[in-house]
Design a protein around this motif. Structure first.
Motif, PDB file in Angstrom:
ATOM      1  N   LEU A  20       0.830  -1.190   0.000  1.00  0.00           N
ATOM      2  CA  LEU A  20       0.000   0.000   0.000  1.00  0.00           C
ATOM      3  C   LEU A  20       0.869   1.245   0.000  1.00  0.00           C
ATOM      4  CD1 LEU A  20      -2.690  -0.956   2.669  1.00  0.00           C
ATOM      5  CD2 LEU A  20      -2.611  -1.535   0.237  1.00  0.00           C
ATOM      6  N   SER A  21       0.380   2.286  -0.644  1.00  0.00           N
ATOM      7  CA  SER A  21       1.077   3.564  -0.670  1.00  0.00           C
ATOM      8  C   SER A  21       0.160   4.652  -0.135  1.00  0.00           C
ATOM      9  CB  SER A  21       1.500   3.921  -2.096  1.00  0.00           C
ATOM     10  OG  SER A  21       2.382   2.959  -2.624  1.00  0.00           O
ATOM     11  N   CYS A  22       0.779   5.663   0.466  1.00  0.00           N
ATOM     12  CA  CYS A  22       0.041   6.816   0.961  1.00  0.00           C
ATOM     13  C   CYS A  22       0.832   8.061   0.582  1.00  0.00           C
ATOM     14  CB  CYS A  22      -0.139   6.738   2.468  1.00  0.00           C
ATOM     15  SG  CYS A  22      -0.853   8.224   3.214  1.00  0.00           S
ATOM     16  N   ALA A  23       0.259   8.864  -0.287  1.00  0.00           N
ATOM     17  CA  ALA A  23       0.887  10.109  -0.700  1.00  0.00           C
ATOM     18  C   ALA A  23       0.359  11.245   0.164  1.00  0.00           C
ATOM     19  CB  ALA A  23       0.592  10.377  -2.171  1.00  0.00           C
ATOM     20  N   THR A  28       4.472  20.647   6.117  1.00  0.00           N
ATOM     21  CA  THR A  28       5.699  19.928   6.437  1.00  0.00           C
ATOM     22  C   THR A  28       5.393  18.828   7.449  1.00  0.00           C
ATOM     23  OG1 THR A  28       6.208  21.502   8.170  1.00  0.00           O
ATOM     24  CG2 THR A  28       7.136  21.938   6.001  1.00  0.00           C
ATOM     25  N   PHE A  29       6.152  17.770   7.380  1.00  0.00           N
ATOM     26  CA  PHE A  29       5.809  16.580   8.139  1.00  0.00           C
ATOM     27  C   PHE A  29       6.781  16.248   9.262  1.00  0.00           C
ATOM     28  CE2 PHE A  29       2.599  15.947   5.135  1.00  0.00           C
ATOM     29  CZ  PHE A  29       3.121  16.184   3.879  1.00  0.00           C
ATOM     30  N   TRP A  53       8.148  10.498  11.257  1.00  0.00           N
ATOM     31  CA  TRP A  53       8.608  11.001   9.964  1.00  0.00           C
ATOM     32  C   TRP A  53      10.103  11.296   9.958  1.00  0.00           C
ATOM     33  CZ3 TRP A  53       5.809  10.780   5.680  1.00  0.00           C
ATOM     34  CH2 TRP A  53       6.336  11.393   4.540  1.00  0.00           C
ATOM     35  N   THR A  54      10.618  11.874  11.020  1.00  0.00           N
ATOM     36  CA  THR A  54      12.019  12.296  10.999  1.00  0.00           C
ATOM     37  C   THR A  54      12.980  11.162  11.373  1.00  0.00           C
ATOM     38  OG1 THR A  54      11.714  13.131  13.233  1.00  0.00           O
ATOM     39  CG2 THR A  54      11.546  14.721  11.443  1.00  0.00           C
ATOM     40  N   ASP A  73       9.306   7.561   2.424  1.00  0.00           N
ATOM     41  CA  ASP A  73      10.240   8.167   1.490  1.00  0.00           C
ATOM     42  C   ASP A  73      10.029   9.671   1.576  1.00  0.00           C
ATOM     43  OD1 ASP A  73      11.608   9.239  -0.679  1.00  0.00           O
ATOM     44  OD2 ASP A  73      11.160   7.537  -1.979  1.00  0.00           O
ATOM     45  N   SER A  74      10.955  10.348   2.252  1.00  0.00           N
ATOM     46  CA  SER A  74      10.799  11.774   2.467  1.00  0.00           C
ATOM     47  C   SER A  74      10.855  12.569   1.171  1.00  0.00           C
ATOM     48  CB  SER A  74      11.881  12.275   3.420  1.00  0.00           C
ATOM     49  OG  SER A  74      11.799  11.628   4.663  1.00  0.00           O
ATOM     50  N   THR A  75      11.568  12.067   0.194  1.00  0.00           N
ATOM     51  CA  THR A  75      11.690  12.793  -1.080  1.00  0.00           C
ATOM     52  C   THR A  75      10.369  12.785  -1.846  1.00  0.00           C
ATOM     53  OG1 THR A  75      12.412  10.850  -2.306  1.00  0.00           O
ATOM     54  CG2 THR A  75      14.112  12.171  -1.225  1.00  0.00           C
TER      55      THR A  75
END
Length: 122
Positions: A20-23, A28-29, A53-54, A73-75
């Motif tokens: 599964l993916s979540c965009a 800012t996260f 996230w960090t 994936d932060s990018t």
């Protein structure tokens, strides 16, 4: 505001895998934790897994530990849920969730995606 869009659900046989993916978008996260929750028919929504996230710290519900893997994936501002060795009891609508990192690992935040159906056949 945070917008979350899930994808990747579907029908799979027991023992199979899905990703599964979540965009995520909208802010800012760095102060958020991203989570996956699920809701099976007739049951309450339940926590599945979370990742900060960090720092990338992860936490899993006992029912999925060792079978599911959360990553980010932060990018791409995206979070993923790799689900292996799927069981019929994993059948549910899976939701992406964003919460303040200060909340407990299992506590959902206010931002939800629309959900994606995962069906595991026996």
């Amino acid at each position: 505001q945070v917008q979350l869009v899930e994808s990747g659900g579907g029908l799979v046989q027991a023992g199979g895998s899905l990703r599964l993916s979540c965009a995520a978008s909208g802010r800012t996260f760095s102060t958020l934790a991203m989570k996956w929750c699920r809701q099976a028919p007739g049951k309450e929504r339940e926590f599945v897994t979370s990742i900060s996230w960090t720092r990338g710290i992860t936490f899993y519900a006992a029912s999925v530990k060792g079978r599911f893997t959360i990553s980010r994936d932060s990018t791409k501002n995206s979070v993923y849920l790799q689900m292996n060795s799927l069981k019929p009891e994993d059948t549910a609508v899976y939701y992406c969730n964003a919460a303040p990192a200060s909340l407990a690992y299992t506590a959902p935040g206010d931002y939800w995606g629309q959900g994606t159906q995962v069906t595991v056949s026996s």
